[in-house]
Design a protein around this motif. Structure first.
Motif, PDB file in Angstrom:
ATOM      1  N   SER A  16       0.333  -1.011   0.243  1.00 29.24           N
ATOM      2  CA  SER A  16       0.217  -0.058   0.003  1.00 29.24           C
ATOM      3  C   SER A  16       0.844   1.292  -0.359  1.00 29.24           C
ATOM      4  CB  SER A  16      -0.657  -0.191   1.267  1.00 29.24           C
ATOM      5  OG  SER A  16      -1.071   1.372   1.181  1.00 29.24           O
ATOM      6  N   GLU A  19       0.484   6.709   2.435  1.00 33.22           N
ATOM      7  CA  GLU A  19      -1.139   7.425   3.021  1.00 33.22           C
ATOM      8  C   GLU A  19      -2.259   6.502   2.958  1.00 33.22           C
ATOM      9  OE1 GLU A  19      -0.562   8.346  -1.642  1.00 33.22           O
ATOM     10  OE2 GLU A  19       0.724   8.656   0.235  1.00 33.22           O
ATOM     11  N   LYS A  20      -2.210   5.859   2.007  1.00 31.90           N
ATOM     12  CA  LYS A  20      -3.404   5.175   3.010  1.00 31.90           C
ATOM     13  C   LYS A  20      -3.556   3.721   3.662  1.00 31.90           C
ATOM     14  CE  LYS A  20      -5.221   6.248  -1.253  1.00 31.90           C
ATOM     15  NZ  LYS A  20      -6.103   7.572  -1.511  1.00 31.90           N
ATOM     16  N   PRO A  22      -3.720   4.295   6.981  1.00 27.89           N
ATOM     17  CA  PRO A  22      -4.651   4.175   7.687  1.00 27.89           C
ATOM     18  C   PRO A  22      -6.199   3.163   7.366  1.00 27.89           C
ATOM     19  CG  PRO A  22      -3.800   6.397   7.250  1.00 27.89           C
ATOM     20  CD  PRO A  22      -3.811   5.028   6.926  1.00 27.89           C
ATOM     21  N   PHE A  23      -6.543   3.671   6.138  1.00 31.02           N
ATOM     22  CA  PHE A  23      -7.481   2.608   5.531  1.00 31.02           C
ATOM     23  C   PHE A  23      -7.512   1.724   5.971  1.00 31.02           C
ATOM     24  CE2 PHE A  23      -8.907  -0.195   2.123  1.00 31.02           C
ATOM     25  CZ  PHE A  23     -10.678   0.060   1.941  1.00 31.02           C
ATOM     26  N   TYR A  24      -6.525   0.676   5.451  1.00 29.63           N
ATOM     27  CA  TYR A  24      -6.426  -0.387   5.811  1.00 29.63           C
ATOM     28  C   TYR A  24      -6.111  -0.818   7.911  1.00 29.63           C
ATOM     29  CZ  TYR A  24      -5.234  -1.687   1.543  1.00 29.63           C
ATOM     30  OH  TYR A  24      -5.279  -1.402   0.030  1.00 29.63           O
ATOM     31  N   GLU A  25      -5.562   0.068   8.201  1.00 29.44           N
ATOM     32  CA  GLU A  25      -6.128   0.156   9.544  1.00 29.44           C
ATOM     33  C   GLU A  25      -7.317   0.082  10.323  1.00 29.44           C
ATOM     34  OE1 GLU A  25      -1.652   1.794  11.702  1.00 29.44           O
ATOM     35  OE2 GLU A  25      -3.647   3.143  11.018  1.00 29.44           O
ATOM     36  N   ARG A  26      -8.102   0.342   9.794  1.00 25.27           N
ATOM     37  CA  ARG A  26      -9.503   0.975  10.026  1.00 25.27           C
ATOM     38  C   ARG A  26     -10.263  -0.789   9.813  1.00 25.27           C
ATOM     39  NH1 ARG A  26      -9.427   6.023   7.322  1.00 25.27           N
ATOM     40  NH2 ARG A  26     -10.458   5.186   5.709  1.00 25.27           N
ATOM     41  N   ASN A  27      -9.728  -1.165   8.481  1.00 32.23           N
ATOM     42  CA  ASN A  27     -10.244  -2.606   8.338  1.00 32.23           C
ATOM     43  C   ASN A  27      -9.701  -3.994   8.534  1.00 32.23           C
ATOM     44  OD1 ASN A  27     -12.334  -2.090   6.864  1.00 32.23           O
ATOM     45  ND2 ASN A  27     -10.865  -0.815   6.302  1.00 32.23           N
TER      46      ASN A  27
END
Length: 56
Positions: A16, A19-20, A22-27
């Protein structure tokens, strides 16, 4: 979709942009701080693209 498709796997590794993350951490994913990505950019014509370490 990725988590469903590979649900039976012991580990799922994604690549990834930083900058992306955080999206994966949220998931439910987390950064693997033990790994660093390396990338090969093919050399232009006439260049080797390979550096030698000192003493070689």
């Amino acid at each position: 979709m990725c988590k469903r498709r590979y649900a039976g796997y012991l580990r799922i590794v994604l690549t990834s942009c930083r900058e992306k993350v955080p999206f994966y951490e949220r998931n439910g994913f987390f950064p693997d701080r033990t790994q660093e990505a390396v990338r090969l950019i093919p050399p232009t014509f006439g260049e080797t693209g390979i550096e030698q370490e000192e003493g070689e």
